[in-house]
Motif scaffolding. Structure first.
Motif, short mmCIF file in Angstrom:
data_model
loop_
_atom_site.label_atom_id
_atom_site.label_comp_id
_atom_site.label_asym_id
_atom_site.label_seq_id
_atom_site.Cartn_x
_atom_site.Cartn_y
_atom_site.Cartn_z
N PRO A 344 6.59 30.98 79.83
CA PRO A 344 8.02 30.90 80.20
C PRO A 344 8.23 30.58 81.67
N ASP A 345 7.22 30.81 82.51
CA ASP A 345 7.34 30.53 83.94
C ASP A 345 6.77 29.17 84.33
N ASN A 346 6.07 28.54 83.39
CA ASN A 346 5.47 27.24 83.69
C ASN A 346 5.31 26.46 82.39
N PRO A 347 6.22 25.55 82.08
CA PRO A 347 6.17 24.84 80.79
C PRO A 347 4.96 23.92 80.64
N ASN A 348 4.16 23.77 81.70
CA ASN A 348 2.96 22.95 81.63
C ASN A 348 1.75 23.75 81.16
N GLU A 349 1.97 25.02 80.80
CA GLU A 349 0.87 25.87 80.36
C GLU A 349 1.17 26.50 79.00
N TYR A 350 0.13 26.81 78.28
CA TYR A 350 0.25 27.51 77.00
C TYR A 350 -0.74 28.66 77.00
N ARG A 351 -0.50 29.63 76.13
CA ARG A 351 -1.34 30.82 76.09
C ARG A 351 -2.67 30.51 75.39
N GLY A 352 -3.76 30.88 76.02
CA GLY A 352 -5.08 30.80 75.44
C GLY A 352 -5.65 32.19 75.22
N PRO A 353 -6.84 32.30 74.67
CA PRO A 353 -7.42 33.62 74.43
C PRO A 353 -7.60 34.45 75.70
N ASP A 354 -7.77 33.77 76.85
CA ASP A 354 -8.03 34.49 78.10
C ASP A 354 -6.93 34.32 79.12
N GLY A 355 -5.75 33.89 78.69
CA GLY A 355 -4.65 33.71 79.62
C GLY A 355 -4.04 32.33 79.50
N TRP A 356 -3.21 31.99 80.47
CA TRP A 356 -2.50 30.71 80.41
C TRP A 356 -3.45 29.56 80.75
N GLU A 357 -3.32 28.48 80.00
CA GLU A 357 -4.15 27.30 80.20
C GLU A 357 -3.25 26.08 80.32
N PRO A 358 -3.65 25.07 81.11
CA PRO A 358 -2.81 23.87 81.25
C PRO A 358 -2.94 22.97 80.02
N PHE A 359 -1.82 22.36 79.63
CA PHE A 359 -1.88 21.30 78.61
C PHE A 359 -2.66 20.12 79.19
N ARG A 360 -3.41 19.47 78.37
CA ARG A 360 -3.96 18.15 78.74
C ARG A 360 -2.88 17.14 78.41
N LYS A 361 -2.54 16.28 79.39
CA LYS A 361 -1.37 15.41 79.22
C LYS A 361 -1.72 13.96 79.59
N ARG A 362 -0.96 13.06 78.93
CA ARG A 362 -1.07 11.64 79.26
C ARG A 362 0.21 10.95 78.80
N ASP A 363 0.67 10.00 79.56
CA ASP A 363 1.83 9.21 79.15
C ASP A 363 1.38 8.01 78.34
N SER A 364 2.18 7.64 77.36
CA SER A 364 1.89 6.48 76.53
C SER A 364 3.18 5.69 76.36
N ILE A 365 3.13 4.40 76.66
CA ILE A 365 4.32 3.55 76.60
C ILE A 365 4.33 2.79 75.28
N VAL A 366 5.43 2.93 74.55
CA VAL A 366 5.63 2.22 73.29
C VAL A 366 6.63 1.10 73.53
N ASN A 367 6.19 -0.13 73.39
CA ASN A 367 7.09 -1.27 73.51
C ASN A 367 7.88 -1.43 72.22
N VAL A 368 9.18 -1.60 72.35
CA VAL A 368 10.08 -1.65 71.20
C VAL A 368 10.82 -2.98 71.21
N LYS A 369 10.76 -3.69 70.10
CA LYS A 369 11.44 -4.97 69.99
C LYS A 369 12.96 -4.78 70.14
N ASP A 370 13.57 -5.61 70.98
CA ASP A 370 15.02 -5.62 71.18
C ASP A 370 15.56 -4.28 71.68
N ALA A 371 14.72 -3.51 72.36
CA ALA A 371 15.17 -2.23 72.91
C ALA A 371 14.25 -1.87 74.08
N PRO A 372 14.69 -0.98 74.96
CA PRO A 372 13.83 -0.58 76.08
C PRO A 372 12.56 0.12 75.58
N ALA A 373 11.50 -0.03 76.34
CA ALA A 373 10.26 0.67 76.04
C ALA A 373 10.47 2.18 76.14
#
Length: 820
Positions: A344-373
């Motif tokens: 609740p204090d850091n949305p980039n973390e989730y609870r693990g067995p031994d405490g809060w752990e960071p999410f592994r993250k990556r951005d992915s761009i989806v190109n969309v026909k006739d609309a913004p990516a």
């Protein structure tokens, strides 16, 4: 007035001329992509000439001086006939459909990007053995050789669909073939959706009623599970579904249409010829063209022939001179939903067995026909990829402040499944074929085998190792931060169920339960069949010995064990009761329907009225049982589970309470609901198929829908690209023809055996096979549906490795010559 008439005639003539000219022009451009099977081409990537002999059914027989050249030829033939299908499968796995179809397919791309199947496939190329790497490279070179010919030889862009959805086609890569195998794993599993549905249903009814509506296989009991609301507190008691109707391109199929198959084998003691027999008919969604493509390759180990999936250089089901192999979906519980608590204090973390752990993250761009990516923020926990609440109805079972991650065996970046599948083709006996399956990960399959002396069945694929203390035993979503809920690797391959040379001489699977082992060494709590297996046993045991023809007869059998068993319960208090009624009254119509059903043997023949009466009655009865208890959730139960219906009528653990309508004051009995449902069924049939109930045909309602996934709903074009056929069979017959269960035509045949094969090792050249449509994916080709009518009638074509037979009536011989 005369001049007005003359100008109207001229205008009409001009419009007709322009329309005809447009049609001729469209036909010209579309027909340019029809391949010439009698051709000689010079290509890069082969060491010596390759010959592709297409027999009179347009099945390619590929001959090369090396294995690499044979794989090259297969890639070339696949691309000639199924280029659009291959590119669509690749785009789906890559999450790039929206580049062609716009916002319509954005939810599909999002799911595939979050599973990250394509990047996992790219990484898995390095995990293949040297033989498979060479096969993948050669196959890719063959596909690309045809792409080069399309680009330089005015081949109409390779497929008529590409005129409508123009986009550059990238060269084929080895990872593309691995990605299609992973995509098949996604199509064949249903455990994610089963977990969600079980959790949602448990929020509405108690555990006893949950065991009714989502029953376990009756031959095995399990320990009681905690209710989901107790397991994961804070979930709302009911949240309306946000899961929209599936696009035909969505690879995740409804749970009722998960993968299915039949496969069985007999050894010499149960064969009239003293040699082994094997039959296989894998069941997938019907499409035009079929997902299956028949092919033969001549390899260093000998000839192999059978069913391929365009995009992959492997005979998935087929035979060599000494070994036959078939596959059925094993229903391994290979997916878990893990509920991850967000810090609740850091949305980039989730609870693990031994405490809060960071999410592994990556951005992915989806190109969309006739609309913004669209930029997707992809997240992973240690358990797997995080899925949004809008997918798979996950929002209905996820507490506030949490997200859901998916653990799935196919999400491996060191997946050698392709190597295992190719290795099976090179083996010559049961023992070596079983050993070859050790490195197979997903999709989990039952591999049914027959060599010239032995038969066997082995479950291949990763069995996740769960803790004996797992909160929900993998049946419900569970908290991901608890160690006992996390996977502990996979069980050893030796633990996978294996059956070799049984005393009875026959082995087989219809997606039924294969083992009684208790959790956590079980295979699954959810199996694909509790019904066909009963008919299969009867057919196998009715004869002391079997032949190729008796195996064909079993594949095509349309007698429903389910209908024969359920009708005795549904009509028990209705047969031959009541006074004579005047013609045309509801009572008289009911009596006529019951009279027909009382004399029916359960054969789901397309020309009979009884299957339609039975199926409609069962459908309406099932809906009336569950609608008041489940409300809007009832629409998720599209098909009646026969075990549930039997529990209700036999009042097992008080299950007959389902027959009482909660909202009404009287206490309704199952007989009351059965009678009302039959009357409603007759009314529905009268409205949709005519007043004369004795004259209706099951086949009119039960049409096989081989629809083009992209153009199948396009006005005008759908009459060209779709294939519709009146068919026999039903949900629970050996000739399985699964109905849609939804929409205006709930009895359409949408999921069936797209491939059938029977292999006889007393005379291997007498083996036979068939696919559901035709070899070509080009709607203007005479091979687009050349096998469809044979398939509908239950006929087969020869499955021969004799090159002289292939040449005897060949429709074309393509010769590929290496560059100087």
């Amino acid at each position: 007035m005369a001049w007005i008439f003359r100008w109207l005639v001229r205008l009409a003539s001009g419009l007709i001329f322009l329309t005809v000219a447009a049609l001729v022009l469209a036909y010209y451009f579309a027909s340019r992509s029809l391949p010439d099977y009698n051709a000689t081409s010079t290509v890069a990537g082969i060491s010596a000439p390759v010959e592709i002999v297409r027999d009179n059914a347009n099945v390619p027989h590929i001959f090369g001086s090396s294995d690499a050249d044979a794989y090259f030829g297969l890639g070339y033939a696949h691309a000639q006939d199924r280029l659009w299908q291959m590119t669509m499968l690749r785009r789906t796995a890559q999450g790039r459909l929206s580049e062609l179809f716009g916002e319509r397919t954005l939810p599909i791309d999002e799911v595939l990007r979050r599973f990250d199947l394509y990047n996992l496939s790219v990484a898995s190329v390095a995990a293949q053995d040297d033989r498979t790497k060479a096969a993948l490279q050669a196959y890719s070179a063959g596909v690309n050789a045809w792409l080069e010919e399309v680009n330089t030889g005015a081949r109409g862009r390779g497929a008529p669909e590409m005129w409508l959805f123009s986009h550059p086609v990238a060269p084929w890569q080895p990872a593309d073939s691995i990605a299609i195998l992973k995509l098949m794993a996604l199509q064949l599993t249903s455990h994610l959706e089963n977990e969600v549905l079980r959790a949602r249903t448990s929020l509405l009814i108690d555990n006893d009623r949950l065991r009714d509506i989502l029953p376990d296989d009756p031959s095995q009991g399990i320990a009681a599970l905690p209710e989901y609301a107790q397991l994961v507190p804070g979930v709302p008691q009911f949240t309306p579904s946000t899961y929209a109707a599936r696009d035909p391109l969505f690879p995740v199929k409804p749970r009722a249409l998960a993968g299915a198959s039949n496969a069985w084998a007999a050894n010499a003691t149960r064969s009239a010829t003293g040699a082994t027999l094997l039959a296989n008919d894998p069941h997938l969604e019907l499409t035009a063209p079929s997902i299956w493509y028949l092919a033969r390759m001549e390899l260093s180990s000998g000839g192999v022939i059978g069913g391929t999936i365009p995009g992959m250089p492997v005979i998935l089901t087929g035979r060599s001179a000494n070994l036959g192999w078939g596959i059925t979906t094993a229903y391994v519980d290979d997916q878990d939903i893990l509920i991850e608590e967000i810090n609740p204090d850091n949305p980039n973390e989730y609870r693990g067995p031994d405490g809060w752990e960071p999410f592994r993250k990556r951005d992915s761009i989806v190109n969309v026909k006739d609309a913004p990516a669209v930029t997707l923020r992809l997240r992973w926990t240690a358990n797997g990829p995080v899925m949004p609440r809008t997918q798979f109805d996950l929002g209905t079972i996820t507490p506030p402040g949490h997200v859901t991650a998916i653990a799935w065996s196919a999400l491996s970046d060191r997946d050698p499944s392709m190597s295992a599948a190719i290795a099976v083709m090179y083996t010559h006996n049961v023992e070596d074929a079983i050993a070859a399956g050790e490195n197979y990960i997903a999709p989990a399959q039952n591999l049914v085998l027959a060599d010239r002396n032995r038969i066997a069945m082995k479950t291949i694929g990763a069995l996740p190792a769960r803790s004996a203390d797992h909160q929900s035993q993998g049946r419900y979503p569970a908290f991901g931060y608890l160690r006992e809920n996390r996977w502990q690797g996979r069980f050893p391959y030796s633990d996978n169920p294996e059956f070799t040379d049984p005393d009875g001489g026959i082995i087989g699977n219809t997606n039924n339960k294969t083992t009684d082992r208790p959790f956590p060494h079980h295979v699954s709590f959810t199996w694909g069949d509790t019904q066909r297996i009963n008919r299969w046993r009867r057919l196998m045991q009715a004869r002391g010995v079997h032949t190729r023809d008796s195996f064909i007869e079993a594949q095509l059998d349309t007698v429903s064990f389910t209908a024969r068993s359920l009708l005795t319960l549904m009509g028990a208090d209705l047969w031959y009761t009541g006074d004579a009624a005047p013609i045309g009254t509801p009572e008289r119509k009911r009596q006529v329907a019951l009279e027909l059903l009382s004399n029916w043997n359960g054969e789901m023949n397309e020309h009979l009225p009884e299957p339609l009466i039975y199926a409609t009655w069962l459908r309406i009865f099932h809906d009336r049982l569950i609608r008041d208890e489940l409300g809007p959730l009832a629409r998720e139960f599209t098909h009646a589970d026969p075990v549930f219906i039997e529990r209700v009528f036999r009042d097992i653990n008080g299950a007959s309470i389902w027959c009482d309508v909660i909202q009404s004051a009287p206490l309704e009995t199952c007989t009351d609901i059965a009678r009302q449902s039959l009357d409603a069924a007759i009314l529905w049939i009268n409205e949709h198929h005519g007043e004369a109930i004795e004259a209706v045909r099951w086949g009119d309602a039960h049409q096989a829908t081989h629809d083009h996934p992209v153009l199948g709903e396009t006005p005008m074009l759908k009459w060209v690209v779709n294939i519709r056929q009146s068919t026999s069979g039903g949900d629970h017959t050996m000739q399985r023809a699964r109905t849609s269960g939804t929409g205006l035509n709930p009895f359409e045949n949408v999921h069936a055996a797209g491939y059938r094969g029977v292999y006889d090792f007393a005379d291997p050249e007498s083996s036979v096979f068939i696919s559901a449509t035709g070899q070509s994916g080009h709607p203007l080709s005479r091979y687009y549906d050349n096998l469809g009518e044979l398939w509908r009638r239950g006929e087969y074509i020869p499955m021969s490795l004799d090159p002289d037979l292939a040449r005897a009536a060949a429709v074309g011989v393509t010769v590929l010559r290496p560059e100087e």
